[in-house]
Design an enzyme around this catalytic site. Structure first.
Site, mmCIF file in Angstrom:
data_model
loop_
_atom_site.group_PDB
_atom_site.id
_atom_site.type_symbol
_atom_site.label_atom_id
_atom_site.label_comp_id
_atom_site.label_asym_id
_atom_site.label_seq_id
_atom_site.Cartn_x
_atom_site.Cartn_y
_atom_site.Cartn_z
ATOM 1 N N HIS A 172 2.174 4.975 7.076
ATOM 2 C CA HIS A 172 1.202 4.343 6.168
ATOM 3 C C HIS A 172 0.140 3.559 6.955
ATOM 4 O O HIS A 172 -0.065 2.352 6.739
ATOM 5 C CB HIS A 172 1.895 3.436 5.140
ATOM 6 N N ARG A 198 -1.242 9.063 -1.797
ATOM 7 C CA ARG A 198 -0.099 8.373 -2.378
ATOM 8 C C ARG A 198 1.103 9.301 -2.333
ATOM 9 O O ARG A 198 0.958 10.514 -2.524
ATOM 10 C CB ARG A 198 -0.377 7.988 -3.844
#
Lengths: 310, 310
Positions: free
Chosen positions: B273, B225
């Site tokens: 991502h 994250r």
């Protein structure tokens, strides 16, 4: 008393003397003589680099075995003066190094890593690659190194196929063998890894015909031997897009000459014969174990089949 | 009759409808109603993307559980209207994708691959890298994804350590836990991989202090994250050479703005991502299994601990 001649370039002696003495002592051979200058009539074993000064084995009357420091034996196996058993080097360090190189370069192509390594600012295109289970990696050559690579690619999730001269069975690997099996193996390969030995039979295994058998856009990885590939045919297949990329660690001439087209081709990666090297610590243990076996009258590890050439 | 509301962006419905119907039928729930437009009073389960229009769960009087489509639950776990059980997504596809990304990028740094990818003609320097066994990779966060990555790195031969909030035991992994354990874990890490969830407790886990605890020249890989890293501190550590390279897949703002310094830093690789994404086929099986469990009164898989936040 056992005398072991170390016949390799002097810089190898500097690397090997201490680990080899330690490994011999550990194998119960602490009283053996390890030297790089022995009288020929006293030599029992030769630890051997094929590029050493020793080329005439007929001068060693007591010689029991030649223990090669390298995995490749192509430049010694045909020596007519060599009549005693010849062992190849298969050491854990070499196996591990090869496994890491192959896994790394397979994953690099699988993940499309180059696009990110060379990425431009703002180039955000979130397309995840397919899963490894949906990629087929073919390993040509299922010896010690090919098997080690197949196993780690399976652990990573890849669909793994393999091809070898004679039939082999590795759990989880779809295996092919013989001349007909090669085309069948290549037909489904997204990535092909060359790990065969250099023998007259393996020369130009990847040529215009076999490259055409691969799916369009396949990737070639060669950490095996330079002779396995017909270089002109590979360059033509790269030009046409039949082969999307080639990562090559071994070449017919090394170092690869600066004017060789591989250096400048945008879809070729040259690595300088680093996929796997013999490591003194791990290799010394294999050599000591083979001397112990020789002295105990047990069969040597990694004996070369002189007819097959490896 | 069981009614399942699919609450996510319309393009997800296009991806998920067919595999989800197939998985429900296979789980014996072929008569359940799967829809993206249900009357709130009829809804039993919500298949949920946190960025969907549904933000007030109090309007669903019959709601039994919320089944998150994503691994991360940070934007839903604190929703005060959510009083029923919440399950995270843990699917095989996500686990496999993460394993492949982490193995690939760890090997890329381990092998020094960039030097060859960007190599110059004639640049033949045959220095083989150390073996994986001589590199320590630290995984911060030993949940489903961290454990899967630890296992594959062990299979590749790396020395693997791990750190987690509470004590965990994974065979072959030297584990640390709690605040004091973090520094001990970082001290020996050549490569550190961040796989913790985004919670208030994990924010800026890598900061000026913890980055300084790593050996000089360590590599950072963040597929976890964006909030796990203090970006200013990482940029400073890259400038000073304390950190040799950072490969980052997740960011506080995504897409990463084009003017962010990460894009232009020579020792940073940005991936968009893509380390791991939920795959409709495999994720649908997890959702169908959880609906089956809910209907059978069995405990749900991958329930979120609301206090811990993941």
């Amino acid at each position: 008393m056992t005398t072991i001649l170390f016949a390799a370039h002097p810089d190898r002696w500097a690397q090997y003397e201490a680990p080899l003495r330690a490994a011999l002592a550990k194998a119960g051979l602490g009283d053996a003589t390890l030297t790089c200058t022995a009288a020929p009539q006293q030599v029992d074993y030769i630890v051997y680099a094929p590029n050493s000064d020793v080329q005439d084995f007929s001068v060693f009357p007591r010689l029991k075995a030649v223990l090669n420091l390298w995995a490749g034996v192509e430049t010694v196996v045909g020596n007519p003066t060599l009549t005693v058993p010849l062992a190849r080097m298969v050491d854990d360090g070499m196996r591990e190094g090869m496994r890491e190189y192959v896994a790394g370069h397979v994953l690099r192509h699988h993940l499309g890593m180059d696009a990110h390594i060379k990425g431009k600012p703002g180039g955000w295109q979130p397309n995840a690659p397919p899963l490894a289970r949906d990629r087929t990696v073919a390993i040509l050559g299922l010896g010690e190194l090919g098997t080690a690579c197949a196993e780690v690619l399976l652990a990573l999730g890849f669909t793994v196929t393999g091809w070898s001269r004679s039939a082999k069975s590795i759990p989880g690997v779809t295996s092919f063998h013989g001349p007909d099996g090669l085309t069948d193996c290549l037909k489904t390969a997204d990535i092909v890894v060359l790990l065969m030995p250099n023998t007259p039979a393996t020369e130009n295994t990847l040529n215009a015909d076999t490259l055409a058998a691969l799916p369009r856009g396949a990737v070639v990885i060669n950490p095996g031997r330079g002779t396995l590939i017909d270089d002109e045919a590979l360059l033509a297949a790269l030009e046409s897009g039949q082969i999307a990329h080639a990562t090559l660690d071994v070449f017919r001439v090394e170092p690869l000459p600066e004017d060789h087209p591989y250096w400048r081709h945008p879809n070729v990666t040259v690595t300088p014969h680093i996929a796997s090297e013999t490591r003194p610590e791990t290799a010394s243990q294999v050599i000591a174990e083979n001397v112990r076996r020789g002295e105990a009258g047990e069969p040597l590890l990694h004996l070369v089949n002189r007819r097959a050439g490896y």
